[in-house]
Design a protein around this motif. Sequence first.
Motif, PDB file in Angstrom:
ATOM      1  N   VAL A 143      -1.230  -1.181  30.768  1.00 28.77           N
ATOM      2  CA  VAL A 143      -1.005   0.118  31.405  1.00 28.77           C
ATOM      3  C   VAL A 143      -0.031   0.948  30.588  1.00 28.77           C
ATOM      4  O   VAL A 143      -0.230   2.158  30.370  1.00 28.77           O
ATOM      5  CB  VAL A 143      -0.494  -0.086  32.843  1.00 28.77           C
ATOM      6  CG1 VAL A 143      -0.046   1.244  33.453  1.00 28.77           C
ATOM      7  CG2 VAL A 143      -1.588  -0.705  33.705  1.00 28.77           C
ATOM      8  N   GLN A 144       1.032   0.315  30.103  1.00 28.00           N
ATOM      9  CA  GLN A 144       2.009   1.025  29.290  1.00 28.00           C
ATOM     10  C   GLN A 144       1.386   1.510  27.983  1.00 28.00           C
ATOM     11  O   GLN A 144       1.658   2.630  27.527  1.00 28.00           O
ATOM     12  CB  GLN A 144       3.188   0.100  28.991  1.00 28.00           C
ATOM     13  CG  GLN A 144       4.345   0.779  28.264  1.00 28.00           C
ATOM     14  CD  GLN A 144       5.452  -0.196  27.936  1.00 28.00           C
ATOM     15  OE1 GLN A 144       5.246  -1.405  27.957  1.00 28.00           O
ATOM     16  NE2 GLN A 144       6.623   0.322  27.636  1.00 28.00           N
ATOM     17  N   SER A 145       0.515   0.706  27.384  1.00 29.40           N
ATOM     18  CA  SER A 145      -0.139   1.115  26.147  1.00 29.40           C
ATOM     19  C   SER A 145      -1.067   2.307  26.381  1.00 29.40           C
ATOM     20  O   SER A 145      -1.098   3.248  25.582  1.00 29.40           O
ATOM     21  CB  SER A 145      -0.932  -0.061  25.562  1.00 29.40           C
ATOM     22  OG  SER A 145      -0.076  -1.134  25.233  1.00 29.40           O
ATOM     23  N   VAL A 146      -1.832   2.268  27.488  1.00 29.26           N
ATOM     24  CA  VAL A 146      -2.734   3.377  27.791  1.00 29.26           C
ATOM     25  C   VAL A 146      -1.945   4.662  28.012  1.00 29.26           C
ATOM     26  O   VAL A 146      -2.322   5.742  27.522  1.00 29.26           O
ATOM     27  CB  VAL A 146      -3.591   3.039  29.028  1.00 29.26           C
ATOM     28  CG1 VAL A 146      -4.373   4.259  29.497  1.00 29.26           C
ATOM     29  CG2 VAL A 146      -4.546   1.894  28.710  1.00 29.26           C
ATOM     30  N   GLN A 147      -0.843   4.585  28.730  1.00 34.75           N
ATOM     31  CA  GLN A 147      -0.033   5.774  28.969  1.00 34.75           C
ATOM     32  C   GLN A 147       0.566   6.312  27.677  1.00 34.75           C
ATOM     33  O   GLN A 147       0.614   7.528  27.462  1.00 34.75           O
ATOM     34  CB  GLN A 147       1.077   5.446  29.975  1.00 34.75           C
ATOM     35  CG  GLN A 147       0.566   5.142  31.378  1.00 34.75           C
ATOM     36  CD  GLN A 147       1.668   4.691  32.304  1.00 34.75           C
ATOM     37  OE1 GLN A 147       2.783   4.388  31.870  1.00 34.75           O
ATOM     38  NE2 GLN A 147       1.386   4.639  33.594  1.00 34.75           N
ATOM     39  N   ALA A 151     -13.188  10.767  23.687  1.00 28.73           N
ATOM     40  CA  ALA A 151     -11.780  10.584  24.066  1.00 28.73           C
ATOM     41  C   ALA A 151     -11.524   9.158  24.523  1.00 28.73           C
ATOM     42  O   ALA A 151     -10.475   8.575  24.235  1.00 28.73           O
ATOM     43  CB  ALA A 151     -11.410  11.577  25.162  1.00 28.73           C
ATOM     44  N   LEU A 152     -12.498   8.562  25.249  1.00 19.67           N
ATOM     45  CA  LEU A 152     -12.337   7.176  25.687  1.00 19.67           C
ATOM     46  C   LEU A 152     -12.273   6.230  24.497  1.00 19.67           C
ATOM     47  O   LEU A 152     -11.449   5.304  24.470  1.00 19.67           O
ATOM     48  CB  LEU A 152     -13.497   6.795  26.613  1.00 19.67           C
ATOM     49  CG  LEU A 152     -13.482   5.365  27.162  1.00 19.67           C
ATOM     50  CD1 LEU A 152     -12.236   5.135  28.011  1.00 19.67           C
ATOM     51  CD2 LEU A 152     -14.733   5.094  27.984  1.00 19.67           C
ATOM     52  N   ARG A 153     -13.120   6.467  23.503  1.00 20.08           N
ATOM     53  CA  ARG A 153     -13.076   5.621  22.310  1.00 20.08           C
ATOM     54  C   ARG A 153     -11.761   5.781  21.566  1.00 20.08           C
ATOM     55  O   ARG A 153     -11.211   4.818  21.010  1.00 20.08           O
ATOM     56  CB  ARG A 153     -14.249   5.970  21.411  1.00 20.08           C
ATOM     57  CG  ARG A 153     -14.378   5.081  20.178  1.00 20.08           C
ATOM     58  CD  ARG A 153     -15.619   5.439  19.390  1.00 20.08           C
ATOM     59  NE  ARG A 153     -15.594   6.832  18.954  1.00 20.08           N
ATOM     60  CZ  ARG A 153     -16.591   7.415  18.309  1.00 20.08           C
ATOM     61  NH1 ARG A 153     -17.698   6.729  18.043  1.00 20.08           N
ATOM     62  NH2 ARG A 153     -16.493   8.683  17.944  1.00 20.08           N
ATOM     63  N   PRO A 202      -6.891   2.241  19.962  1.00 20.10           N
ATOM     64  CA  PRO A 202      -5.436   2.029  19.797  1.00 20.10           C
ATOM     65  C   PRO A 202      -4.852   1.043  20.800  1.00 20.10           C
ATOM     66  O   PRO A 202      -3.933   0.284  20.458  1.00 20.10           O
ATOM     67  CB  PRO A 202      -4.857   3.437  19.987  1.00 20.10           C
ATOM     68  CG  PRO A 202      -5.970   4.365  19.685  1.00 20.10           C
ATOM     69  CD  PRO A 202      -7.206   3.677  20.153  1.00 20.10           C
ATOM     70  N   VAL A 203      -5.381   1.020  22.022  1.00 15.06           N
ATOM     71  CA  VAL A 203      -4.864   0.077  23.017  1.00 15.06           C
ATOM     72  C   VAL A 203      -5.177  -1.356  22.609  1.00 15.06           C
ATOM     73  O   VAL A 203      -4.323  -2.257  22.720  1.00 15.06           O
ATOM     74  CB  VAL A 203      -5.446   0.405  24.401  1.00 15.06           C
ATOM     75  CG1 VAL A 203      -5.159  -0.722  25.387  1.00 15.06           C
ATOM     76  CG2 VAL A 203      -4.856   1.702  24.931  1.00 15.06           C
ATOM     77  N   LEU A 204      -6.400  -1.610  22.164  1.00 15.24           N
ATOM     78  CA  LEU A 204      -6.750  -2.956  21.715  1.00 15.24           C
ATOM     79  C   LEU A 204      -5.926  -3.368  20.498  1.00 15.24           C
ATOM     80  O   LEU A 204      -5.513  -4.522  20.370  1.00 15.24           O
ATOM     81  CB  LEU A 204      -8.239  -3.020  21.394  1.00 15.24           C
ATOM     82  CG  LEU A 204      -9.194  -2.881  22.589  1.00 15.24           C
ATOM     83  CD1 LEU A 204     -10.635  -2.927  22.127  1.00 15.24           C
ATOM     84  CD2 LEU A 204      -8.934  -3.969  23.624  1.00 15.24           C
TER      85      LEU A 204
END
Length: 385
Positions: free
Chosen positions: A190-194, A212-214, A219-221
């Motif tokens: 959650v912190q990475s997504v934010q 945008a989702l890609r 980056p989150v992965l």
Amino acid sequence: MSRTTVAARTAGSGSSPDSGGRRLPRLLHPVAWWVWALALATAVSRTNNPLLLFLVLAVLGYVVTARRTEAPWARGFKYYLYLALTVVAIRVVFRAVFATGITPHDHFLFSLPHIPTPDWYAGIKIGGPVSLEALLSAATDGLRLACMLCCIGAANTLANPKRALRVLPGALHELGVAVTVAISVAPQLVQSVQRVARAKKLRAGRTRGMKALRGIVVPVLEDALERSLRLAAAMDSRGYGRAGTATRTSRRVTGALMLLGMCGLCASAYGLLDATAPSFLGLPAMVLGAVLCVTGLRLGGRRVTRTTYRPDAWRLPEWAVAGSGVLSAALLLSNLGYDPAQLNPTFYPLTWPALPLVPTAAILLAGTAGFLAPPPGPLQRGDAS
């Protein structure tokens, strides 16, 4: 020694009032939050009264808001609420699709296309008329499970998982490390997504749609992989997963004691729930199983040598918070002072559920943890990682 140093030590180890009568901040013992949350979840399992279930959600929201910290795992309670809402929605959809028919006294809402089923699938209808009573009953069942999930979410939000690892027995240390890492994954994602979303807002370009989702997922992965590598390197440098001086014989004896102890506890649970079971499967099997488990834990804990820097104290606030949850569950399990039927109202016929006084007071008693617990202390460097 300066006054500032004394105040800092007091804030880290206790909640004694200062000269102004205020309680100094500190982190409550994580086991106290888990006992409180699990006891409240036990109380929730006793009822499907929607008024009491909404009251439980209100109590959880108040306690989490009043006593959560600024750590990464303390920001994820709203996502547990989203999960709870999803559970209720799935339960309602399944009840509407896999309907069992309606009675002449039900309030008809709409009708879904009916799909014929074979004879061996008799008793379940796919599609057909849907009533208000059926949807309300399904929503209430889903709400009870949602409240249990929120209780676990509150414990994950309020309790520091790294500090909870300290109080585990030595034999469960490796398992506790795995559980702690698993619990920390969701808040860190959650912190990475934010963080990635905030970074994308500062850049020009497309901010919606699949592109945008890609741009967020990759980056989150990547951040999750980097965290995993850093965690693996840190755990390896500290000796996690190493057998130490334990011999093969001691490991086998420890495993046998734990296996026999768990079998004894399972047999005692069956003996206590079934009145026709032999008497030795009840309390004697429970005592024997508990003794074997404790012996196995102590024997297995000898191969793990750990030191604890500034161990968490268990003081009056811990007893008060844990006791409020346990007392709340005990009042709902005792069936004293109220009609047990009020805990499980029926929607056939459709009537407004009653709000029993004693269960309401019991749930509000669990809410006293919001001011019985000391205010959370400042975020430390180890807690933010």
